[in-house]
Design a protein around this motif. Structure first.
Motif, PDB file in Angstrom:
ATOM      1  N   GLY A 243       0.906  -1.373   0.035  1.00 45.71           N
ATOM      2  CA  GLY A 243       0.096  -0.004   0.121  1.00 45.71           C
ATOM      3  C   GLY A 243       0.782   0.981   0.067  1.00 45.71           C
ATOM      4  O   GLY A 243       0.745   2.210  -0.768  1.00 45.71           O
ATOM      5  N   THR A 244       1.805   1.166   0.581  1.00 49.85           N
ATOM      6  CA  THR A 244       2.803   2.341   0.756  1.00 49.85           C
ATOM      7  C   THR A 244       3.317   2.631  -0.538  1.00 49.85           C
ATOM      8  O   THR A 244       3.723   3.778  -0.966  1.00 49.85           O
ATOM      9  CB  THR A 244       3.985   2.324   1.975  1.00 49.85           C
ATOM     10  OG1 THR A 244       3.066   2.007   3.216  1.00 49.85           O
ATOM     11  CG2 THR A 244       4.748   3.445   2.013  1.00 49.85           C
ATOM     12  N   ALA A 245       3.949   1.507  -1.076  1.00 43.97           N
ATOM     13  CA  ALA A 245       4.595   1.836  -2.525  1.00 43.97           C
ATOM     14  C   ALA A 245       3.610   2.221  -3.397  1.00 43.97           C
ATOM     15  O   ALA A 245       3.977   3.130  -4.398  1.00 43.97           O
ATOM     16  CB  ALA A 245       5.352   0.308  -2.764  1.00 43.97           C
ATOM     17  N   LEU A 246       2.286   1.888  -3.404  1.00 42.14           N
ATOM     18  CA  LEU A 246       1.316   2.215  -4.219  1.00 42.14           C
ATOM     19  C   LEU A 246       1.069   3.632  -4.233  1.00 42.14           C
ATOM     20  O   LEU A 246       0.860   4.450  -5.272  1.00 42.14           O
ATOM     21  CB  LEU A 246       0.022   1.260  -4.458  1.00 42.14           C
ATOM     22  CG  LEU A 246       0.363  -0.038  -4.951  1.00 42.14           C
ATOM     23  CD1 LEU A 246      -0.996  -0.550  -4.736  1.00 42.14           C
ATOM     24  CD2 LEU A 246       0.300   0.050  -6.544  1.00 42.14           C
ATOM     25  N   THR A 247       1.081   3.993  -2.906  1.00 41.13           N
ATOM     26  CA  THR A 247       0.758   5.491  -2.628  1.00 41.13           C
ATOM     27  C   THR A 247       1.850   6.357  -3.329  1.00 41.13           C
ATOM     28  O   THR A 247       1.852   7.484  -3.815  1.00 41.13           O
ATOM     29  CB  THR A 247       0.777   5.736  -1.248  1.00 41.13           C
ATOM     30  OG1 THR A 247      -0.588   4.926  -0.781  1.00 41.13           O
ATOM     31  CG2 THR A 247       0.256   7.134  -0.869  1.00 41.13           C
ATOM     32  N   LEU A 248       3.030   6.107  -3.013  1.00 39.22           N
ATOM     33  CA  LEU A 248       4.329   6.752  -3.338  1.00 39.22           C
ATOM     34  C   LEU A 248       4.314   6.957  -5.031  1.00 39.22           C
ATOM     35  O   LEU A 248       4.532   7.913  -5.613  1.00 39.22           O
ATOM     36  CB  LEU A 248       5.694   6.041  -2.911  1.00 39.22           C
ATOM     37  CG  LEU A 248       5.957   6.089  -1.400  1.00 39.22           C
ATOM     38  CD1 LEU A 248       7.214   5.589  -1.194  1.00 39.22           C
ATOM     39  CD2 LEU A 248       5.853   7.553  -0.844  1.00 39.22           C
ATOM     40  N   VAL A 249       4.110   5.868  -5.727  1.00 35.97           N
ATOM     41  CA  VAL A 249       4.144   5.845  -7.058  1.00 35.97           C
ATOM     42  C   VAL A 249       3.013   6.639  -7.789  1.00 35.97           C
ATOM     43  O   VAL A 249       3.199   7.046  -8.788  1.00 35.97           O
ATOM     44  CB  VAL A 249       4.162   4.428  -7.521  1.00 35.97           C
ATOM     45  CG1 VAL A 249       2.997   3.840  -7.847  1.00 35.97           C
ATOM     46  CG2 VAL A 249       4.994   4.344  -8.995  1.00 35.97           C
ATOM     47  N   SER A 250       1.899   6.761  -7.008  1.00 38.42           N
ATOM     48  CA  SER A 250       0.764   7.708  -7.387  1.00 38.42           C
ATOM     49  C   SER A 250       1.096   8.891  -7.513  1.00 38.42           C
ATOM     50  O   SER A 250       0.195   9.739  -8.137  1.00 38.42           O
ATOM     51  CB  SER A 250      -0.509   7.244  -6.544  1.00 38.42           C
ATOM     52  OG  SER A 250      -0.862   5.814  -6.540  1.00 38.42           O
ATOM     53  N   LEU A 251       1.907   9.503  -6.564  1.00 37.34           N
ATOM     54  CA  LEU A 251       2.310  10.807  -6.462  1.00 37.34           C
ATOM     55  C   LEU A 251       3.019  11.387  -7.901  1.00 37.34           C
ATOM     56  O   LEU A 251       2.644  12.448  -8.237  1.00 37.34           O
ATOM     57  CB  LEU A 251       3.173  11.085  -5.436  1.00 37.34           C
ATOM     58  CG  LEU A 251       2.722  10.783  -4.013  1.00 37.34           C
ATOM     59  CD1 LEU A 251       3.928  11.120  -3.083  1.00 37.34           C
ATOM     60  CD2 LEU A 251       1.709  11.616  -3.612  1.00 37.34           C
ATOM     61  N   LEU A 252       3.525  10.540  -8.678  1.00 36.36           N
ATOM     62  CA  LEU A 252       3.834  10.706  -9.864  1.00 36.36           C
ATOM     63  C   LEU A 252       2.753  11.339 -10.896  1.00 36.36           C
ATOM     64  O   LEU A 252       2.671  12.179 -11.687  1.00 36.36           O
ATOM     65  CB  LEU A 252       4.822   9.545 -10.632  1.00 36.36           C
ATOM     66  CG  LEU A 252       5.902   9.262  -9.924  1.00 36.36           C
ATOM     67  CD1 LEU A 252       6.373   8.015 -10.817  1.00 36.36           C
ATOM     68  CD2 LEU A 252       6.929  10.027 -10.108  1.00 36.36           C
ATOM     69  N   TYR A 253       1.621  10.816 -10.573  1.00 36.42           N
ATOM     70  CA  TYR A 253       0.233  11.174 -11.447  1.00 36.42           C
ATOM     71  C   TYR A 253      -0.599  12.307 -10.829  1.00 36.42           C
ATOM     72  O   TYR A 253      -1.236  13.001 -11.552  1.00 36.42           O
ATOM     73  CB  TYR A 253      -0.404   9.916 -11.580  1.00 36.42           C
ATOM     74  CG  TYR A 253      -1.381  10.044 -12.862  1.00 36.42           C
ATOM     75  CD1 TYR A 253      -0.995   9.409 -14.124  1.00 36.42           C
ATOM     76  CD2 TYR A 253      -2.601  10.315 -12.712  1.00 36.42           C
ATOM     77  CE1 TYR A 253      -1.671   9.687 -15.237  1.00 36.42           C
ATOM     78  CE2 TYR A 253      -3.679  10.352 -13.853  1.00 36.42           C
ATOM     79  CZ  TYR A 253      -2.953  10.204 -15.109  1.00 36.42           C
ATOM     80  OH  TYR A 253      -3.854  10.072 -16.215  1.00 36.42           O
ATOM     81  N   ILE A 254      -0.428  12.196  -9.503  1.00 39.16           N
ATOM     82  CA  ILE A 254      -1.215  13.052  -8.684  1.00 39.16           C
ATOM     83  C   ILE A 254      -0.640  14.766  -8.714  1.00 39.16           C
ATOM     84  O   ILE A 254      -1.086  15.657  -8.993  1.00 39.16           O
ATOM     85  CB  ILE A 254      -1.416  12.761  -7.217  1.00 39.16           C
ATOM     86  CG1 ILE A 254      -2.418  11.383  -7.381  1.00 39.16           C
ATOM     87  CG2 ILE A 254      -2.169  13.623  -6.537  1.00 39.16           C
ATOM     88  CD1 ILE A 254      -2.364  10.683  -6.180  1.00 39.16           C
TER      89      ILE A 254
END
Length: 531
Positions: free
Chosen positions: A55-66
């Motif tokens: 969950g933490t990894a997906l949150t971090l990588v989603s910042l590239l799109y957000i």
């Protein structure tokens, strides 16, 4: 009127009960799912930790799109980083490294090859360019798919070839409608690299789970499980049948025996997978040598052959023909001693592997050989149980002669009254069916008569089922020597530390404790493992 009102009230109550019952059932579903989820996390807390890491990894990588600055630099290709995290992040570090490197290598090779083909096709006309694109897609697709059937590629690089094929087709086909594919290739490579970097960071630096450590611990658990199964099996075989015991407890005790050896028999696939992923992990020692993970796989194979004997020993408990308890009691002490010594050796091997040290030189002690000699002496002291009497052999020969001469009825009258489940079943079938014609009756009675003579000839040898049990104990000792030899090969290849007298002192204390526990188990027929 009052009766009609009463009937209406009864109908309303029944309808209300019919409606509330499904609601209660549906209401219990979340609670049952919650208990099940809690039990899975309690069984191995690392599962919950891995879920948090994902969950933490997906949150971090989603910042590239957000986040706006990252989105302006990467654009919609940021979703490739999210897809990379979803696909690459695995439970163990070795699996994550394997998939991450495969994905990165496949993407780089596919992008480089696609750019090369684009450079060749860019200087040609539109028709010829379409021909080059179609031919390259066909040739690369055929070659990559065929290469995946190679055993070496399929074992270690199958995922990388799959990513190579996917990336190559996406870039090559899209380049036909897009003039400049270099930014597209650069963005996809960068986003995939970012996703792989996040996965490697979470797997290697945040509560890492090592495949090699799991393989090492599972090997130790195999030795302990086999020791528990052997101890429980022998205790159950010589259990006092006259004691009052709950049938459910007895069934649970027998079912617990197979837990240990079944885990060994079903471990082939998991051992090979863990050994493969462990080979991708960083070295666990200062010496940068290749750790012999395949030795663990070979040791697991030898343990499976040993577990087959334990499974056959368990089958003696479930056999339809059993040795009487009075006969078992004659051989209880030597058999228990042999099993106790085998269990002690397995526990010593488990301790040595767990502590990464070599086992004692005298791990196969003289006590085991003495126990085998005592078992041999006990069997030879009861020759009539295994060899039979001359009177029984003469009676069986006389019955066979009478049967061959045609005196069928007389031979049946002289048979001993030795009943088993098989003969009782044949008698019930003969009495419950119609009488066949005389010719067929004589042929039909030949097989039950011969079966009964064979069983009568075994009447003198009520210890034959125990003979199978004792032979399996001896076979177990022989296979134990092969297990010890394979353990020593693993210790030498893995450079385990040398055995010292202090280690021997610690093991002796534990073995004394185990001996006290086994003596208590002999007094109490159901062992602690079976409980």
């Amino acid at each position: 009127m009052a009766m009609a009102c009463a009937l209406n009230s009864i109908d309303k109550k029944s309808t209300l009960l019919m409606l509330t019952a499904p609601v209660k059932t549906i209401g219990r579903i979340p609670a049952s799912w919650g208990r099940h989820a809690w039990s899975i996390g309690r069984e191995d807390p690392r599962r919950a930790v891995h879920a948090l890491k994902a969950g933490t990894a997906l949150t971090l990588v989603s910042l590239l799109y957000i986040l706006e600055p990252f989105f302006k630099g990467i654009g919609k290709n940021a979703m490739w980083a999210v897809m990379t995290v979803v696909v690459v992040l695995e439970f163990t570090a070795g699996a994550t490294i394997c998939k991450g490197l495969n994905r990165g290598l496949g993407t780089v090779l596919a992008g480089s090859l696609a750019l090369l083909i684009e450079l060749v096709a860019s200087g040609t006309g539109k028709v010829f360019r379409a021909f080059i694109v179609g031919a390259s897609v066909f040739i690369i697709g055929f070659a990559a798919t065929y290469v995946r059937f190679f055993p070496t590629i399929k074992k270690s690089y199958d995922y990388g070839v799959l990513i190579f094929l996917l990336t190559f087709n996406l870039i090559t086909v899209s380049s036909y409608r897009q003039n400049d594919v270099l930014p597209l290739t650069r963005d996809r490579l960068s986003t995939i690299a970012i996703g792989c970097a996040i996965c490697l960071f979470m797997s290697l630096l945040v509560f890492p789970n090592w495949s090699g450590e799991d393989l090492h611990n599972s090997t130790v658990n195999k030795f302990e499980g086999l020791a528990t199964s052997i101890e429980a099996c022998v205790n159950e075989y010589f259990r006092d049948q006259d004691k009052d015991e709950n049938a459910l407890d007895k069934q649970e005790a027998r079912a617990s025996i197979q837990i240990g050896y079944r885990a060994v028999l079903d471990s082939k696939s998991s051992d090979e997978t863990l050994a493969h992923y462990a080979s991708w992990e960083p070295r666990h020692s200062m010496h940068c040598y290749s750790y012999p993970w395949q030795k663990y796989v070979k040791l697991g194979s030898v343990l499976r052959h040993f577990a087959y004997t334990v499974a056959a020993l368990h089958g003696c408990l479930e056999s339809e023909i059993q040795t009487p308890p009075s006969v078992r009691l004659l051989f209880r002490d030597p058999c228990t001693r042999v099993a106790r010594e085998v269990v002690k050796v397995l526990q010593e091997l488990a301790v040595s592997i767990r502590r990464h040290r070599r086992c004692a030189p005298d791990v196969l002690s003289d006590h085991l050989h003495e126990a085998l000699q005592d078992l041999n002496s006990a069997i030879r002291s009861q020759p009539r149980l295994f060899l039979g009497s001359k009177r029984a052999c003469a009676a069986n020969k006389h019955m066979l002669m009478e049967l061959n001469s045609g005196t069928h009825t007389a031979s049946r009258a002289t048979l001993h009254s030795f009943k088993t489940d098989a003969t009782a079943l044949s008698d019930r079938r003969n009495t419950g069916t119609e009488q066949p014609p005389p010719e067929r009756n004589e042929r039909g009675m030949l097989r039950p008569t011969l079966s009964k003579i064979a069983i009568t000839s075994l009447e003198f040898s009520q210890a034959l089922p125990f003979a199978a049990f004792a032979s399996l104990l001896v076979e177990m000792v022989v296979r134990l020597e092969l297990v010890i030899e394979e353990v020593k090969n693993l210790e030498q290849a893995a450079n385990f530390r040398e055995f010292t007298g202090h280690d021997h002192w610690i093991v002796d204390l534990s073995s004394k404790e185990k001996t006290r526990n086994s003596n208590a188990a002999a007094l109490n027929p159901v062992s602690a493992a079976a409980e």
